[in-house]
Motif scaffolding. Sequence first.
Motif, short mmCIF file in Angstrom:
data_model
loop_
_atom_site.label_atom_id
_atom_site.label_comp_id
_atom_site.label_asym_id
_atom_site.label_seq_id
_atom_site.Cartn_x
_atom_site.Cartn_y
_atom_site.Cartn_z
N LEU A 27 0.67 -1.33 0.07
CA LEU A 27 0.00 0.13 -0.17
C LEU A 27 0.85 1.06 -0.08
O LEU A 27 0.40 2.23 -0.86
CB LEU A 27 -0.93 0.10 1.21
N GLU A 28 2.02 1.16 0.91
CA GLU A 28 2.45 2.55 1.01
C GLU A 28 3.62 2.72 -0.23
O GLU A 28 3.77 3.90 -0.67
CB GLU A 28 3.74 2.26 2.26
N LEU A 33 -2.54 3.82 -2.34
CA LEU A 33 -3.31 4.86 -1.73
C LEU A 33 -3.77 6.11 -2.43
O LEU A 33 -4.65 6.77 -2.11
CB LEU A 33 -2.48 5.38 -0.53
N LEU A 54 -5.36 4.50 5.97
CA LEU A 54 -6.58 5.01 5.13
C LEU A 54 -7.14 6.30 5.65
O LEU A 54 -7.77 7.21 5.23
CB LEU A 54 -7.58 3.94 4.98
N LYS A 57 -6.30 9.83 4.82
CA LYS A 57 -7.14 10.25 3.45
C LYS A 57 -8.55 10.32 3.43
O LYS A 57 -9.12 10.62 2.46
CB LYS A 57 -6.71 9.18 2.39
#
Length: 112
Positions: A27-28, A33, A54, A57
């Motif tokens: 994800l990073e 993201l 999450l 965001k």
Amino acid sequence: MVGVTEEGAITFVSDIWGGAISDRQILEKFGILDLFSEGMFVLADRGFDVSDLLENKGVHLNIPPFKKSAPQLTDEEVAKTRSIANRRIVVEDIIGLVKVNKILVQKMPQHL
């Protein structure tokens, strides 16, 4: 890692890492993201707790409730678990179709 919309469209497929990298690192590091926008909901397994990433965001993480010290889940937790499970079936079916039909083995032209 596979991203799927509620309608069943595949939105993301990560490279295969064989345990050498965590879901959090995927994800990073790989821009997933950036695909999320404020107000979206992400459905994930219990062990996939990236809520801090999450929340920054404005994206909501839906994971099945954990059984706490109580012997059973509450009625509300059971309902939430069923709701999530019904949506997960769609994702698991799509992943199965991708594997069986060897979809996404090669890059797909944008016009498709």
